[in-house]
Scaffold this motif. Structure first.
Motif, short mmCIF file in Angstrom:
data_model
loop_
_atom_site.label_atom_id
_atom_site.label_comp_id
_atom_site.label_asym_id
_atom_site.label_seq_id
_atom_site.Cartn_x
_atom_site.Cartn_y
_atom_site.Cartn_z
N GLU A 10 -4.41 -2.41 -8.86
CA GLU A 10 -4.22 -2.59 -7.41
C GLU A 10 -2.77 -2.33 -7.01
OE1 GLU A 10 -6.77 -2.57 -5.48
OE2 GLU A 10 -8.06 -2.76 -7.22
N TRP A 11 -1.83 -2.67 -7.88
CA TRP A 11 -0.41 -2.39 -7.58
C TRP A 11 -0.20 -0.87 -7.50
CZ3 TRP A 11 3.46 -5.08 -5.76
CH2 TRP A 11 4.73 -4.52 -5.77
N ARG A 12 -0.78 -0.15 -8.43
CA ARG A 12 -0.65 1.31 -8.41
C ARG A 12 -1.36 1.91 -7.20
NH1 ARG A 12 -1.50 3.40 -14.42
NH2 ARG A 12 -1.10 5.39 -13.46
N ARG A 13 -2.48 1.29 -6.78
CA ARG A 13 -3.18 1.76 -5.58
C ARG A 13 -2.27 1.57 -4.36
NH1 ARG A 13 -8.23 2.50 -5.92
NH2 ARG A 13 -8.62 0.75 -7.32
N SER B 160 -6.81 4.07 8.70
CA SER B 160 -7.56 3.96 7.44
C SER B 160 -6.65 3.56 6.29
CB SER B 160 -8.24 5.29 7.11
OG SER B 160 -9.21 5.58 8.06
N GLU B 161 -5.46 4.15 6.24
CA GLU B 161 -4.52 3.81 5.17
C GLU B 161 -4.09 2.34 5.27
OE1 GLU B 161 -3.33 5.83 2.53
OE2 GLU B 161 -4.93 7.13 3.23
N MET B 162 -3.85 1.88 6.48
CA MET B 162 -3.44 0.47 6.64
C MET B 162 -4.60 -0.47 6.30
SD MET B 162 -0.28 0.51 7.23
CE MET B 162 0.04 -1.18 7.69
N LYS C 116 -6.98 -4.31 2.35
CA LYS C 116 -8.05 -4.59 1.40
C LYS C 116 -7.49 -4.67 -0.02
CE LYS C 116 -12.09 -2.30 -0.54
NZ LYS C 116 -12.87 -1.07 -0.51
N THR C 117 -6.62 -3.75 -0.38
CA THR C 117 -6.02 -3.73 -1.71
C THR C 117 -5.18 -4.98 -1.95
OG1 THR C 117 -6.03 -1.32 -1.67
CG2 THR C 117 -4.56 -2.37 -3.26
N LEU C 118 -4.43 -5.39 -0.93
CA LEU C 118 -3.63 -6.62 -1.05
C LEU C 118 -4.53 -7.84 -1.29
CD1 LEU C 118 -0.91 -6.10 1.68
CD2 LEU C 118 -0.52 -6.42 -0.76
N ARG C 119 -5.65 -7.89 -0.60
CA ARG C 119 -6.59 -9.01 -0.78
C ARG C 119 -7.16 -9.03 -2.20
NH1 ARG C 119 -4.16 -10.48 2.95
NH2 ARG C 119 -4.90 -10.72 5.07
N VAL C 120 -7.50 -7.87 -2.73
CA VAL C 120 -8.01 -7.80 -4.10
C VAL C 120 -6.92 -8.23 -5.08
CG1 VAL C 120 -8.89 -6.25 -5.90
CG2 VAL C 120 -9.72 -6.04 -3.55
N TYR C 121 -5.71 -7.79 -4.84
CA TYR C 121 -4.58 -8.18 -5.70
C TYR C 121 -4.40 -9.69 -5.67
CZ TYR C 121 0.05 -8.18 -7.82
OH TYR C 121 1.11 -8.41 -8.65
N GLU C 122 -4.40 -10.27 -4.46
CA GLU C 122 -4.24 -11.71 -4.31
C GLU C 122 -5.37 -12.48 -5.00
OE1 GLU C 122 -4.08 -12.18 -0.08
OE2 GLU C 122 -1.99 -11.55 0.03
#
Length: 145
Positions: free
Chosen positions: A16-19, A109-111, A116-122
């Motif tokens: 997720e960090w790389r994403r 879309s990018e934001m 979403k990616t931040l939520r998965v990381y968290e």
């Protein structure tokens, strides 16, 4: 077993960090009209999936199966989007008709993908910390006996 939980959460956080890095790169290059090869920047996506390891089914079986112990990055994929043409006849990269080709990046879309990616990381951080706390508690209980 406990180390697998840490491994799964850690691998997911790495992916997720790389994403997030790819999303940030896309947003940072939204105004890039030329890359070193002379074309507009092509937005990228991270391709990830399960990290499969062979698992032996035991001495009585010659078969092996595959078991997932987290996720991994398979690579990067260029998004097939058309460039966004903007009429700017005074721009140095304008074509003969006065249009400049910018990357076809959809900021919304990018934001959304970034959130979403931040939520998965968290969620993976919470999972990692919960497993660590359970492990520490088990160690504490084990030392009292």
């Amino acid at each position: 077993m406990m180390t697998q939980i840490f491994e799964i959460s850690r691998s997911a956080m790495d992916v997720e960090w790389r994403r997030l890095e790819v999303i940030a790169q896309n947003l940072a290059n939204a105004g890039t009209t030329r890359t070193p090869d002379g074309r507009p920047y092509q937005p990228m996506r991270l391709v990830s999936g399960p990290s499969l390891f062979p698992v032996d089914k035991g001495p009585s079986s010659s078969e092996t199966s595959r078991s997932s112990r987290g996720v991994r990055v398979y690579g990067y994929e260029s998004m097939n989007v058309s460039p966004r043409l903007v009429y700017e006849p005074s721009h140095p990269h304008a074509d003969p008709n006065g249009f400049v080709a910018y990357p076809g990046i959809d900021h919304a879309s990018e934001m959304s993908l970034m959130v979403k990616t931040l939520r998965v990381y968290e969620a993976n951080v919470v999972s990692f910390n919960a497993a660590r706390n359970m492990y520490l508690k088990a160690m504490e209980l084990g030392s009292k006996t």
